[in-house]
Design a protein around this motif. Structure first.
Motif, PDB file in Angstrom:
ATOM      1  N   HIS A  63       3.515   7.233   9.358  1.00 14.79           N
ATOM      2  CA  HIS A  63       2.479   7.098   8.327  1.00 14.79           C
ATOM      3  C   HIS A  63       1.418   8.166   8.522  1.00 14.79           C
ATOM      4  CE1 HIS A  63       0.199   5.191   5.191  1.00 14.79           C
ATOM      5  NE2 HIS A  63       0.961   4.104   5.200  1.00 14.79           N
ATOM      6  N   CYS A  84       5.250   7.675   4.947  1.00 16.76           N
ATOM      7  CA  CYS A  84       4.302   7.263   3.913  1.00 16.76           C
ATOM      8  C   CYS A  84       3.002   8.038   4.071  1.00 16.76           C
ATOM      9  CB  CYS A  84       4.030   5.762   3.993  1.00 16.76           C
ATOM     10  SG  CYS A  84       5.455   4.722   3.584  1.00 16.76           S
ATOM     11  N   VAL A 285      -2.483   1.559   5.933  1.00 19.16           N
ATOM     12  CA  VAL A 285      -1.525   1.547   7.040  1.00 19.16           C
ATOM     13  C   VAL A 285      -1.117   0.113   7.356  1.00 19.16           C
ATOM     14  CG1 VAL A 285      -1.245   1.969   9.520  1.00 19.16           C
ATOM     15  CG2 VAL A 285      -2.250   3.739   8.062  1.00 19.16           C
TER      16      VAL A 285
END
Length: 308
Positions: A63, A84, A285
């Motif tokens: 992430h 992501c 997150v």
């Protein structure tokens, strides 16, 4: 308990531990330098050292803490796991504020006024209607499109260039490599808001800058690696560019003695155009880790083929 590790080559990420844990108290968060970091299932990163992510044998998700992920995807040893990014809901507004300031700075000739002040010269620069100033936006995605629309509402003539065709009310749009030159040739103030991909790395080079209208200005708020520094220096020095505002650089922070600090008619800003808050990072997150655990689709998943 899902374990997260924060990884960066040169950025202290410890301030992100509290907001992540406030958003999801069940998560265990540590820095890469700590003893149990290699047990992590999620790597939360900004500019991680090459090969660091590959040392995590239980990794399930990477992430980014920002919208950009090029600093992660550039690692050839990156494991084949989902990546992501953070999409701040206020990012476009903050970026539009910064770009609008930059456009007005040049359009209202505040650059000339400030230069004259240092010489004790009282000279009122001639003003013109914003419709006579063409602002070109490189990148018409989630950020570039609202920036273009905001400038159009202020009365500027706005054009945009993107990888694929776009349709924005009141905006002249250009798409694809073949349309880049016509887009540039009609631009007075160029704004770079592109993502960083193989195709856009180094795109702000001598040929690009040389195709702008003589004396055009540059506002660079994309990615540092879009810029070829020596070409920008040359364009400012010989007057092909009349000025520039640069917020992102290939190497940050900009070191003492770097030529950018003293380049003619250049404003250096410290990567401040728009930055996600720790609370936004922590919440997004945490939400994605919970989605991962539940087997649900992830938010803001990166298209690995496009690079963003």
């Amino acid at each position: 308990m899902t374990q997260l590790v924060l990884i960066s080559r040169d950025y202290d990420m410890s301030h992100l531990i509290p907001p992540i844990q406030r958003a999801a108290p069940e998560l265990k968060v540590s820095l890469y330098s700590t003893a149990h970091a290699h047990d992590a299932e999620v790597a939360v990163c900004w500019n991680p050292p090459a090969g660091a992510i590959a040392t995590l044998p239980h990794l399930k998700l990477v992430h980014s803490i920002a919208a950009g992920v090029d600093n992660i995807l550039s690692d050839p040893s990156l494991p084949r796991v989902p990546v992501c990014r953070v999409v701040d809901p206020h990012h476009a507004r903050r970026m539009s504020e910064f770009v609008t300031w930059g456009v007005l700075h040049f359009h209202r000739q505040f650059d000339r006024v400030l230069a004259n002040q240092s010489k004790e010269i009282w000279l009122r620069p001639q003003q013109s209607d914003p419709s006579r100033c063409t602002v070109g936006i490189m990148g018409l995605g989630e950020i570039g499109s609202p920036v273009a629309s905001d400038l159009h509402r202020l009365g500027f003539a706005v054009r945009g260039w993107a990888r694929s065709p776009k349709n924005l009310p009141g905006i002249d749009t250009f798409a694809g490599e073949h349309a880049l030159a016509p887009f540039l040739q009609g631009t007075d103030i160029l704004v770079c808001l592109l993502p960083l991909t193989k195709a856009t790395r180094g795109i702000l080079h001598a040929r690009t800058l040389g195709q702008l209208r003589p004396g055009a200005k540059l506002i660079h708020v994309g990615r540092g690696e879009h810029l070829v520094p020596q070409d920008l220096h040359a364009a400012l020095a010989d007057g092909r560019l009349g000025g520039a505002i640069v917020d992102v650089f290939p190497n940050e922070p900009l070191p003492p003695g770097d030529p950018f600090w003293s380049a003619p008619n250049l404003i250096v800003t410290p990567h401040m155009a728009s930055v996600a808050s720790p609370e936004t990072i922590g919440l997004q997150v945490a939400q994605n880790v919970r989605r991962l655990v539940r087997g649900e689709p992830l938010d803001n998943l990166v298209d690995m083929a496009r690079g963003y």
